[in-house]
Enzyme design. Structure first.
Site, PDB file in Angstrom:
ATOM      1  N   GLU A 190      -5.880  51.083  48.255  1.00 51.55           N
ATOM      2  CA  GLU A 190      -5.502  51.308  46.860  1.00 51.55           C
ATOM      3  C   GLU A 190      -4.154  50.647  46.577  1.00 51.55           C
ATOM      4  OE1 GLU A 190      -7.526  55.208  45.316  1.00 51.55           O
ATOM      5  OE2 GLU A 190      -5.962  55.775  46.731  1.00 51.55           O
ATOM      6  N   CYS A 193      -7.434  61.389  39.291  1.00 48.06           N
ATOM      7  CA  CYS A 193      -5.987  61.201  39.102  1.00 48.06           C
ATOM      8  C   CYS A 193      -5.662  60.392  37.844  1.00 48.06           C
ATOM      9  CB  CYS A 193      -5.395  60.519  40.327  1.00 48.06           C
ATOM     10  SG  CYS A 193      -6.250  58.995  40.812  1.00 48.06           S
ATOM     11  N   HIS A 234      -0.823  65.659  51.135  1.00 50.22           N
ATOM     12  CA  HIS A 234      -0.381  65.778  49.740  1.00 50.22           C
ATOM     13  C   HIS A 234       0.278  67.113  49.370  1.00 50.22           C
ATOM     14  CE1 HIS A 234      -3.243  62.426  49.469  1.00 50.22           C
ATOM     15  NE2 HIS A 234      -2.858  62.171  48.245  1.00 50.22           N
ATOM     16  N   GLY A 287       3.835  62.036  52.382  1.00 47.61           N
ATOM     17  CA  GLY A 287       3.148  60.748  52.510  1.00 47.61           C
ATOM     18  C   GLY A 287       2.911  60.103  51.157  1.00 47.61           C
ATOM     19  N   HIS A 288       2.783  60.913  50.138  1.00 45.06           N
ATOM     20  CA  HIS A 288       2.596  60.386  48.777  1.00 45.06           C
ATOM     21  C   HIS A 288       3.810  60.768  47.944  1.00 45.06           C
ATOM     22  CE1 HIS A 288       1.066  59.233  44.951  1.00 45.06           C
ATOM     23  NE2 HIS A 288      -0.198  59.208  45.288  1.00 45.06           N
TER      24      HIS A 288
END
Ligand code: FUB
Ligand code: ZN
Length: 641
Positions: free
Chosen positions: A324, A408, A146, A197-198
């Protein structure tokens, strides 16, 4: 250093959203939510950031303190993306300042900026986890850790704070960081061909471009989007460099991060839902900015895929807790639904961008659905507790959190509500579109003339809407009013004269010479409707959902005369709506004749050959977004028919 322009270099014709700072939210529904977020959610979130050591993490103390969030079995701690949570809080808090300045909030943001300034490495690098805990490992695991995602959220916070106050100290810090990132990643010799990756930084960079006009932000966003999924796969190369087998990681597939193939070749919505929608938001941004028809086409293909096969009736996305995210077509379980609040917030972002590319009601319909239902359910009435995952059925054990090891969703729903005015109006050169109703006004320039637009209504409770147009002088333009797809029999009148509605892709487009005080009245009938799922949604076979206008309803156990699992709704039962001022601060409930299955004669018998008896009763349903505000209790979104 910075301009405030909104450069529109692209060739693709499009609308732009009227920013919430130019929109007054006046209607009761959103005024209440907005006030709650400004006065309760944002201050209480700051208290939680303090309580859970998150603000302290910016101070880089030595010796390095133990982790607050223990590592999972994979060795991963969500503490690694605390920078992002703080960035998101700054963004939400800055939106609060755009509504009204507040010395306490400003001091809190300034203190965060002080810490970020001190933490920033001389070369511009700024990631508090790495700087504090593993400085030697910067940029070694973009797949999982992240780093760029954190940078993106800090950048979004900096842009919002700059826009709200004109203060650019945080933006300068982030600008140095972006310069560092641009010196590390890219196609020039010696740079890393990486991306996060995100996805997130991509859309943040486009926002920074809009705020500053600096092309370097847009170029970096385009690089990250275009490089995604290229071969040899960056995450595999990176794993090899860490002496790890490339395919052996917690999710085991690059679909998880939508990097399984180059973005323009993607046709299915897969993987982690929030990542997907942040990525598609950036793709829609870039399509608009760069006039990129291929990227736009990809967004349209992905939109069709997700809306036809992979979406909950509440505008929730991603059924599975495991990733998720997405699984297979029509896999939409109710009791185990993940449907993360963040995913619906991200859907609102994507839908708004699609709507700016193309004034098509399908985008506004879904924006509205996700906003009023799955996303809004994420925040409690008092503004201080949250849902992370949004089940469509509960046995009474699903409960709201006052904080989460991975918070989040908390700041995501706060920033969404604090900026809700941004989703109401769209503007093109000689056209104004009203996408959402609920009471809002704005003043903007259309065809060179300042024009006031005021929309009044008691939406979502009723569909009687008045739009008053006040140009400084008579001017020709098109006023486009959304006719939601859930509505049949809409009626419209201009200055009292009934006008036939021929909606063009979901909008009644009224082109005329507008004079000060012209009034359009729109009537959107809102009967209670039944909703049936595609027969291949196994979880919903034989079940029905109730809707009224933009709201999806659910039944909570405490409103029923019998245990919820023993109620069913005959197909011929006629539901009606009634406003209950005494309930949950005032909501429209749905009441419907129903049947209760009785336990008579079963006292010591588990099975018998006679079917159970039934008796007539009334089933009461409340809007889904407000469920679980009277303590945990059983809930069903899909009722047995
Ligand atoms: O990974 C960062 C955020 O935390 C994601 O967007 C959420 O799904 C949660 O995993
Ligand atoms: Zn979340």
């Amino acid at each position: 250093m910075y301009g405030t322009g909104n450069p529109d270099g692209g060739t693709m014709r499009r609308f732009s959203s009227v920013p919430f700072s130019q929109v007054s939210v006046t209607g009761a529904f959103w005024s209440e939510r907005l006030e709650t977020v400004l006065t309760r959610t944002i201050p209480s979130q700051h208290r939680q950031l303090e309580k859970f050591n998150m603000l302290r993490s910016l101070k880089l103390p030595k010796p390095v303190p133990p982790l607050t969030i223990p590592q999972q079995t994979t060795g991963f701690s969500t503490e690694i993306f605390w920078d992002s949570d703080i960035g998101k809080w700054v963004e939400a808090a800055a939106y609060a300042l755009s509504h009204r300045r507040d010395a306490v909030i400003e001091a809190q943001i300034e203190s965060i900026v002080d810490d970020l300034e001190k933490a920033q490495a001389p070369d511009g690098y700024l990631n508090c986890w790495y700087l504090e805990r593993e400085p030697e490992n910067r940029w070694t695991n973009l797949r999982d850790n992240h780093e760029l995602y954190n940078a993106g959220h800090l950048l979004e916070g900096a842009v919002a704070y700059f826009r709200a106050t004109g203060r650019d100290r945080m933006l300068r810090v982030l600008d140095r960081y972006v310069d560092h990132i641009a010196a590390v990643f890219g196609r020039a010799p010696g740079l890393k061909l990486g991306y996060c990756g995100h996805p997130e930084i991509e859309l943040a960079l486009v926002k920074a471009y809009h705020a500053t006009g600096a092309h370097k932000y847009l170029d970096l966003a385009a690089y990250f989007v275009d490089e995604r999924g290229a071969q040899p796969h960056y995450f595999d190369q990176e794993a090899l460099a860490r002496h790890e087998p490339p395919g052996k990681f917690h999710q085991g597939t690059h679909e998880y991060s939508q990097s399984h193939r180059p973005v323009r070749e993607q046709t299915k919505v897969v993987g982690h839902a929030v990542r997907a929608f942040y990525l598609y938001s950036a793709m829609a941004d870039l399509a608009a900015e760069q006039g990129d028809a291929a990227l736009r086409h990809t967004c349209e293909v992905l939109w069709q895929d997700v809306t036809r096969t992979r979406m909950y009736v509440t505008g929730g996305f991603g059924p599975s807790a495991r990733n998720e995210g997405f699984t297979q077509d029509y896999d939409l379980p109710n009791a185990t639904a993940y449907a993360e609040t963040c995913a619906s917030v991200a859907m609102v972002f994507w839908a708004a961008r699609m709507l700016n590319l193309d004034l098509d009601g399908q985008y506004a319909d879904l924006l509205e659905l996700a906003l009023y239902n799955n996303a809004l359910a994420g925040l409690s009435r008092d503004g201080e507790t949250y849902f992370y995952d949004n089940k469509l059925e509960s046995d009474g054990t699903h409960r709201r959190w006052d904080w989460h090891p991975c918070p989040c969703c908390t700041m995501n729903v706060a920033r969404l509500v604090a900026s809700v005015g941004s989703y109401v109006f769209g503007q093109a050169a000689d056209e104004v579109a009203v996408h959402l109703y609920g009471g809002a006004s704005t003043r903007l320039e259309v065809a060179g003339v300042p024009v006031g637009i005021e929309e009044r209504s008691n939406y979502p409770w009723d569909g009687d809407i008045t739009v008053t147009v006040t140009p400084e002088r008579a001017v020709d333009f098109t006023l486009s009013l959304r006719i939601p797809s859930w509505c049949r029999g809409a009626r419209l009148a201009v200055n009292g004269a009934e006008t036939s509605i021929l909606p063009e892709r979901g909008y009644a487009r009224l082109r005329r010479r507008w004079q000060a005080g012209d009034r359009v009245t729109l009537h959107l009938p809102m009967p209670v409707e039944r909703s049936y799922a595609h027969p291949d949604v196994r979880a919903d076979t034989g079940r029905v959902a109730l809707r009224r206008g933009p709201l999806v309803y659910c039944a909570e156990g405490q409103d029923q005369t019998h245990p919820l699992h023993r109620l069913r709704l005959p197909r011929e039962a006629a539901p009606s709506a009634r406003f209950r001022a005494d309930l949950l601060g005032g909501v429209m409930v749905i009441e419907t004749p129903a049947l209760a299955i009785l336990t008579d004669g079963f006292s010591t018998t588990l099975y018998r050959s006679d079917p159970p008896k039934e008796e007539g009763t009334t089933l009461t349903a409340v809007p889904y977004y407000i469920w679980c505000n009277r303590g945990p209790n059983p809930m069903q979104g899909w009722l047995r028919e």
